[in-house]
Design a protein around this motif. Sequence first.
Motif, PDB file in Angstrom:
ATOM      1  N   THR A 164       0.824  -1.205   0.000  1.00 32.05           N
ATOM      2  CA  THR A 164       0.000   0.000   0.000  1.00 32.05           C
ATOM      3  C   THR A 164       0.856   1.252   0.000  1.00 32.05           C
ATOM      4  N   GLY A 165       2.124   1.128  -0.313  1.00 31.57           N
ATOM      5  CA  GLY A 165       3.032   2.265  -0.261  1.00 31.57           C
ATOM      6  C   GLY A 165       2.654   3.403  -1.191  1.00 31.57           C
ATOM      7  N   ARG A 166       1.997   3.083  -2.294  1.00 31.37           N
ATOM      8  CA  ARG A 166       1.564   4.130  -3.201  1.00 31.37           C
ATOM      9  C   ARG A 166       0.049   4.317  -3.157  1.00 31.37           C
ATOM     10  N   GLY A 167      -0.574   3.697  -2.185  1.00 25.00           N
ATOM     11  CA  GLY A 167      -2.014   3.827  -2.085  1.00 25.00           C
ATOM     12  C   GLY A 167      -2.759   3.063  -3.158  1.00 25.00           C
ATOM     13  N   GLU A 168      -2.113   2.023  -3.695  1.00 23.02           N
ATOM     14  CA  GLU A 168      -2.729   1.255  -4.776  1.00 23.02           C
ATOM     15  C   GLU A 168      -2.843  -0.207  -4.376  1.00 23.02           C
ATOM     16  N   ASP A 169      -3.793  -0.891  -4.969  1.00 25.42           N
ATOM     17  CA  ASP A 169      -3.937  -2.331  -4.746  1.00 25.42           C
ATOM     18  C   ASP A 169      -2.969  -3.042  -5.681  1.00 25.42           C
ATOM     19  N   ARG A 170      -1.705  -3.024  -5.311  1.00 24.13           N
ATOM     20  CA  ARG A 170      -0.656  -3.564  -6.170  1.00 24.13           C
ATOM     21  C   ARG A 170       0.244  -4.486  -5.357  1.00 24.13           C
ATOM     22  N   SER A 171       0.487  -5.680  -5.877  1.00 24.24           N
ATOM     23  CA  SER A 171       1.334  -6.630  -5.157  1.00 24.24           C
ATOM     24  C   SER A 171       2.751  -6.585  -5.689  1.00 24.24           C
ATOM     25  N   LEU A 172       3.620  -7.307  -5.015  1.00 26.01           N
ATOM     26  CA  LEU A 172       5.024  -7.353  -5.402  1.00 26.01           C
ATOM     27  C   LEU A 172       5.212  -7.971  -6.773  1.00 26.01           C
ATOM     28  N   PHE A 173       4.225  -8.725  -7.242  1.00 26.16           N
ATOM     29  CA  PHE A 173       4.364  -9.428  -8.512  1.00 26.16           C
ATOM     30  C   PHE A 173       3.418  -8.890  -9.587  1.00 26.16           C
ATOM     31  N   SER A 174       2.794  -7.758  -9.356  1.00 28.04           N
ATOM     32  CA  SER A 174       1.892  -7.217 -10.373  1.00 28.04           C
ATOM     33  C   SER A 174       2.556  -6.128 -11.207  1.00 28.04           C
ATOM     34  N   GLU A 175       3.448  -5.332 -10.601  1.00 30.13           N
ATOM     35  CA  GLU A 175       4.160  -4.320 -11.380  1.00 30.13           C
ATOM     36  C   GLU A 175       5.312  -4.963 -12.135  1.00 30.13           C
ATOM     37  N   HIS A 176       6.094  -5.751 -11.427  1.00 29.80           N
ATOM     38  CA  HIS A 176       7.163  -6.558 -12.019  1.00 29.80           C
ATOM     39  C   HIS A 176       7.227  -7.859 -11.233  1.00 29.80           C
ATOM     40  N   ALA A 177       7.818  -8.876 -11.838  1.00 30.02           N
ATOM     41  CA  ALA A 177       7.921 -10.164 -11.149  1.00 30.02           C
ATOM     42  C   ALA A 177       9.220 -10.199 -10.339  1.00 30.02           C
ATOM     43  N   TYR A 178       9.159  -9.625  -9.141  1.00 31.83           N
ATOM     44  CA  TYR A 178      10.347  -9.519  -8.287  1.00 31.83           C
ATOM     45  C   TYR A 178      10.482 -10.763  -7.394  1.00 31.83           C
ATOM     46  N   PHE A 179      10.619 -11.916  -7.977  1.00 31.18           N
ATOM     47  CA  PHE A 179      10.662 -13.140  -7.187  1.00 31.18           C
ATOM     48  C   PHE A 179      11.954 -13.262  -6.376  1.00 31.18           C
ATOM     49  N   THR A 180      13.078 -12.846  -6.955  1.00 28.43           N
ATOM     50  CA  THR A 180      14.350 -12.934  -6.222  1.00 28.43           C
ATOM     51  C   THR A 180      14.327 -12.031  -4.995  1.00 28.43           C
ATOM     52  N   HIS A 181      13.724 -10.847  -5.142  1.00 30.61           N
ATOM     53  CA  HIS A 181      13.596  -9.951  -3.986  1.00 30.61           C
ATOM     54  C   HIS A 181      12.816 -10.641  -2.869  1.00 30.61           C
ATOM     55  N   PHE A 182      11.750 -11.307  -3.235  1.00 27.02           N
ATOM     56  CA  PHE A 182      10.930 -11.994  -2.238  1.00 27.02           C
ATOM     57  C   PHE A 182      11.707 -13.150  -1.604  1.00 27.02           C
ATOM     58  N   LEU A 183      12.397 -13.962  -2.413  1.00 21.51           N
ATOM     59  CA  LEU A 183      13.092 -15.153  -1.914  1.00 21.51           C
ATOM     60  C   LEU A 183      14.349 -14.807  -1.127  1.00 21.51           C
ATOM     61  N   VAL A 184      15.088 -13.799  -1.581  1.00 22.43           N
ATOM     62  CA  VAL A 184      16.373 -13.454  -0.955  1.00 22.43           C
ATOM     63  C   VAL A 184      16.201 -12.430   0.163  1.00 22.43           C
ATOM     64  N   SER A 185      15.420 -11.387  -0.092  1.00 27.97           N
ATOM     65  CA  SER A 185      15.298 -10.297   0.888  1.00 27.97           C
ATOM     66  C   SER A 185      14.436 -10.665   2.085  1.00 27.97           C
ATOM     67  N   LEU A 186      13.367 -11.444   1.847  1.00 27.92           N
ATOM     68  CA  LEU A 186      12.403 -11.716   2.913  1.00 27.92           C
ATOM     69  C   LEU A 186      13.030 -12.357   4.149  1.00 27.92           C
ATOM     70  N   PRO A 187      13.826 -13.441   4.034  1.00 30.85           N
ATOM     71  CA  PRO A 187      14.387 -14.052   5.251  1.00 30.85           C
ATOM     72  C   PRO A 187      15.276 -13.095   6.046  1.00 30.85           C
ATOM     73  N   ILE A 188      16.076 -12.286   5.320  1.00 26.94           N
ATOM     74  CA  ILE A 188      16.975 -11.346   6.011  1.00 26.94           C
ATOM     75  C   ILE A 188      16.173 -10.223   6.656  1.00 26.94           C
ATOM     76  N   TYR A 189      15.196  -9.709   5.929  1.00 25.05           N
ATOM     77  CA  TYR A 189      14.382  -8.619   6.468  1.00 25.05           C
ATOM     78  C   TYR A 189      13.534  -9.100   7.636  1.00 25.05           C
ATOM     79  N   TRP A 190      13.147 -10.371   7.616  1.00 26.08           N
ATOM     80  CA  TRP A 190      12.390 -10.959   8.728  1.00 26.08           C
ATOM     81  C   TRP A 190      13.203 -10.882  10.026  1.00 26.08           C
ATOM     82  N   LEU A 191      14.512 -11.135   9.895  1.00 25.12           N
ATOM     83  CA  LEU A 191      15.395 -11.097  11.066  1.00 25.12           C
ATOM     84  C   LEU A 191      15.764  -9.669  11.457  1.00 25.12           C
ATOM     85  N   PHE A 192      15.958  -8.815  10.443  1.00 23.70           N
ATOM     86  CA  PHE A 192      16.380  -7.427  10.698  1.00 23.70           C
ATOM     87  C   PHE A 192      15.438  -6.480   9.952  1.00 23.70           C
ATOM     88  N   PRO A 193      14.249  -6.222  10.510  1.00 21.52           N
ATOM     89  CA  PRO A 193      13.234  -5.413   9.813  1.00 21.52           C
ATOM     90  C   PRO A 193      13.533  -3.917   9.841  1.00 21.52           C
TER      91      PRO A 193
END
Length: 473
Positions: A65-94
Amino acid sequence: MPDNKENKSKAINLILLLIISVLCFGYIHSLNKSLTENLYYGYTDLVYFEQSLANFIHGHGLVNTGRGEDRSLFSEHAYFTHFLVSLPIYWLFPRTLTLFGLATIHMLAALVIVFYLAKRILKNTGLAWVCYFLFLLNVYLIMCAGCFWMYGFHSEVYYLAYFLGLLYFWDKNKGAAILFFCLALLTKETYAIALFVTMLYFSIKDKGKRKTPLVLAAVSLLYFVLVTKWLMPYFGSGTTAYQYYGLHLDAGRALSSLMFTKSFFGYWKELMIHFHFLPVLSPQVWILALPDSLVNTLAEFTMGYSLPAHSHTWHSIPVFGFMIWAYLLSFNRLMKLISKKILIYSLSLVLLSISVYLFLDSPVPGLAQFRNNKSVLTALKKVEQLTASSDSLCVGRGLAAPFMHKRYLYDFPVNYQKAEYILCRPWDGSLRKITGIQSEVVLRTPRLILFRNLSYGKRGSTPASPLAAAIFR
């Protein structure tokens, strides 16, 4: 004895590379910390990337909701690596700096791969170090390492390390090369173009080993069609930022435009200057970058985006990969043409001097002295206290830094009706823009105004995509 001496040399090189990488990480991280605290970044895209992870971690699905739109991480571009790589690290250090740190680590890892790739191609450790420092001082690569764009973090910077890993392992370990290929492909759907032409090149170059590159080329093409035709519209309910199959303007008109020609050649002129024009000596590789740069430039005319206006942005990262590859091959060609080592090392010093000059002439050194107005930072701390109980805020450009943790963070003035609080600057005509709601001024300073939306009622969460809803059911 020779083996021991060679192992010792390898260990020394690796230790030096790690030490330099740690020092560079510290420098870039300190810049990111200062720039983040002083509101350098516009945060339009950074909010998108960070909140997509935060929403998923907190069970709100894949919707941002960062831009106030109903947009997911995979609707503007398919950022799968961001989800797979960034998520575990960000989970530990948000923290916001976690994302910047991941970008820096990926770019520094890419430079380490450059050293070993150069060592193999040039068969000379000294010149491999020269190439390493040439790219370490490359302004475009430094900009990517720190995400020093006004829009903030972009996970596209992960691609370069994966692409160079693919090149390094292609002749050594096909399994590792395919792994890096998959990571590069999943970074962003448009990178399928660069990987497709790379695999075609390998299929032509290695005539006796065509099966693997041809299969991977087919995978690239099928992945692009699958993602852009079905997956992205699925997550975005049929609405995506990039309509690959329905361009807004006529591409033929763009090609015939003088502006297109000027933009395209200006784009390549800037690239060649920062890579010392050496890639022209290996045209069989640098021309592989033309399709990607052509798509980027066409997008400026067909979709209304100014993608190639500055060749140092994240849009050019696949091109950087080809330029580095062509640069190393060209350097090897120069070594064969110039037999005397003293001339090669003299040329290296000239190139290093040019790199130093371009670096000092770039915006990067000035970022170390960047400071924002202290009155704005003081006012923002007061806003933090006043809005602590609310999870809904609409902010003006460049003011989102302290509020990244809020679930509903909207851009002003587009979506102010949806937010409980509205934060903006007095001089942007904010009083005229806020209409259709009842509001009161909570805080007014010479630099900031905070409104409370009296029409704000209980609002449900932003709808998640069907798949995300199924995950958290």
